[in-house]
Scaffold this motif. Structure first.
Motif, PDB file in Angstrom:
ATOM      1  N   MET A   1      27.667  45.807  39.665  1.00  0.00           N
ATOM      2  CA  MET A   1      28.228  45.551  38.240  1.00  0.00           C
ATOM      3  C   MET A   1      29.689  45.452  38.674  1.00  0.00           C
ATOM      4  SD  MET A   1      27.630  45.753  34.898  1.00  0.00           S
ATOM      5  CE  MET A   1      26.269  46.120  35.122  1.00  0.00           C
ATOM      6  N   PHE A   2      30.269  44.652  38.078  1.00  0.00           N
ATOM      7  CA  PHE A   2      32.003  44.406  37.801  1.00  0.00           C
ATOM      8  C   PHE A   2      32.292  44.888  36.804  1.00  0.00           C
ATOM      9  CE2 PHE A   2      30.311  41.407  41.086  1.00  0.00           C
ATOM     10  CZ  PHE A   2      31.343  41.606  42.191  1.00  0.00           C
ATOM     11  N   TYR A   3      33.622  45.644  36.512  1.00  0.00           N
ATOM     12  CA  TYR A   3      34.358  45.623  35.294  1.00  0.00           C
ATOM     13  C   TYR A   3      35.595  45.240  35.596  1.00  0.00           C
ATOM     14  CZ  TYR A   3      30.966  49.524  35.216  1.00  0.00           C
ATOM     15  OH  TYR A   3      29.637  50.063  35.226  1.00  0.00           O
ATOM     16  N   SER A   4      36.467  45.182  34.309  1.00  0.00           N
ATOM     17  CA  SER A   4      37.553  44.321  34.362  1.00  0.00           C
ATOM     18  C   SER A   4      38.567  44.910  33.512  1.00  0.00           C
ATOM     19  CB  SER A   4      37.678  42.841  34.032  1.00  0.00           C
ATOM     20  OG  SER A   4      37.266  42.602  32.662  1.00  0.00           O
ATOM     21  N   ALA A   5      39.680  44.884  33.411  1.00  0.00           N
ATOM     22  CA  ALA A   5      40.757  45.444  32.779  1.00  0.00           C
ATOM     23  C   ALA A   5      42.091  44.382  32.716  1.00  0.00           C
ATOM     24  CB  ALA A   5      41.352  46.756  32.904  1.00  0.00           C
ATOM     25  N   THR A   6      42.808  44.598  31.774  1.00  0.00           N
ATOM     26  CA  THR A   6      44.020  43.732  31.663  1.00  0.00           C
ATOM     27  C   THR A   6      45.230  44.437  32.000  1.00  0.00           C
ATOM     28  OG1 THR A   6      44.201  43.546  29.273  1.00  0.00           O
ATOM     29  CG2 THR A   6      43.031  41.826  30.544  1.00  0.00           C
ATOM     30  N   TYR A   7      46.145  44.001  32.413  1.00  0.00           N
ATOM     31  CA  TYR A   7      47.694  44.755  32.397  1.00  0.00           C
ATOM     32  C   TYR A   7      48.776  43.575  32.150  1.00  0.00           C
ATOM     33  CZ  TYR A   7      51.700  46.784  34.967  1.00  0.00           C
ATOM     34  OH  TYR A   7      52.899  47.202  35.435  1.00  0.00           O
ATOM     35  N   SER A   8      49.648  44.246  31.109  1.00  0.00           N
ATOM     36  CA  SER A   8      50.646  43.174  30.941  1.00  0.00           C
ATOM     37  C   SER A   8      52.047  43.628  32.120  1.00  0.00           C
ATOM     38  CB  SER A   8      51.293  43.504  29.728  1.00  0.00           C
ATOM     39  OG  SER A   8      50.339  43.292  28.595  1.00  0.00           O
ATOM     40  N   SER A   9      52.234  42.420  32.514  1.00  0.00           N
ATOM     41  CA  SER A   9      53.295  42.292  33.773  1.00  0.00           C
ATOM     42  C   SER A   9      54.514  41.516  33.394  1.00  0.00           C
ATOM     43  CB  SER A   9      52.811  42.126  34.980  1.00  0.00           C
ATOM     44  OG  SER A   9      52.995  40.627  35.265  1.00  0.00           O
ATOM     45  N   PRO A  10      55.746  41.692  33.968  1.00  0.00           N
ATOM     46  CA  PRO A  10      56.871  40.895  33.888  1.00  0.00           C
ATOM     47  C   PRO A  10      56.285  39.602  34.046  1.00  0.00           C
ATOM     48  CG  PRO A  10      57.489  42.977  35.105  1.00  0.00           C
ATOM     49  CD  PRO A  10      56.166  42.959  34.882  1.00  0.00           C
ATOM     50  N   LEU A  11      55.128  39.204  34.958  1.00  0.00           N
ATOM     51  CA  LEU A  11      54.768  37.931  35.353  1.00  0.00           C
ATOM     52  C   LEU A  11      53.929  37.423  34.636  1.00  0.00           C
ATOM     53  CD1 LEU A  11      54.401  38.447  39.226  1.00  0.00           C
ATOM     54  CD2 LEU A  11      56.466  37.697  38.137  1.00  0.00           C
ATOM     55  N   GLY A  12      53.463  38.000  33.423  1.00  0.00           N
ATOM     56  CA  GLY A  12      52.644  37.889  32.540  1.00  0.00           C
ATOM     57  C   GLY A  12      51.287  38.475  32.643  1.00  0.00           C
TER      58      GLY A  12
END
Length: 179
Positions: A1-12
């Motif tokens: 099983m794969f999980y994902s999340a997002t992160y807001s960075s200075p690169l996008g």
């Protein structure tokens, strides 16, 4: 099983992926070669411990703090050759660069070969599934050419600058796939 999340960075926007409590992928929005690393069935879970740890690591990194990858549970998956190249990438000191040729020489020594192709190394570097953390941005071409960053040369330059590297003497190629 794969999980994902997002992160807001200075690169996008950055997407993180995990499997079995390990970070298996990190890619910048628009980055080449990624997204296909994880299986079709991905569950979004923003607050898994591996993601919280990685997000804190990234916060510190983008604030200009020298971070080490030993602090994170990494699990990149690739061919034995690619994994060997990624292992060498992890040994590039913060704030320093090496060339594809330097890595090719190290691989040749480790495998007791007369030589190794810089292009083969470049292919493995370009398929690094955990960019930024496994520091493929610290690899440059011969004569200071800023080649080969799947996230784009502009992002490679920003990452090098975050680490305090003077990029003024590095050469931006006129053409290439990593632009």
């Amino acid at each position: 099983m794969f999980y994902s999340a997002t992160y807001s960075s200075p690169l996008g926007k950055i997407t993180l992926a995990s499997q079995n409590y390990q970070l298996v992928a990190l890619w910048i929005e628009g980055q080449q070669h990624f997204g296909s690393i994880v299986a079709d069935k991905v569950i979004v879970k923003q607050n898994l411990p591996v993601f919280n740890l990685t997000k804190r690591w990234l916060d510190h990194y983008f604030a200009g703090k020298k971070m080490t990858i030993e602090q994170l549970p990494l699990g990149p998956k690739g061919t034995p050759f690619r994994e060997k190249v990624w292992e060498l990438l992890c040994k590039i000191p913060y704030g320093q660069v090496v060339t594809y040729g330097d890595i090719a020489k190290q691989i040749a020594l480790q495998y007791n070969l007369p030589k190794m192709s810089s292009q083969a190394v470049g292919g493995a570097v370009g398929h690094n599934p955990i960019s930024i953390i496994i520091p493929c941005h610290r690899v440059i071409g011969a004569n200071g050419n800023l080649t080969g960053y799947a996230g784009g040369i502009d992002k490679k330059i920003k990452l090098l600058q975050i680490e305090g590297i003077d990029t003024s003497n590095l050469v931006i190629p006129k053409k290439g796939t990593a632009l």
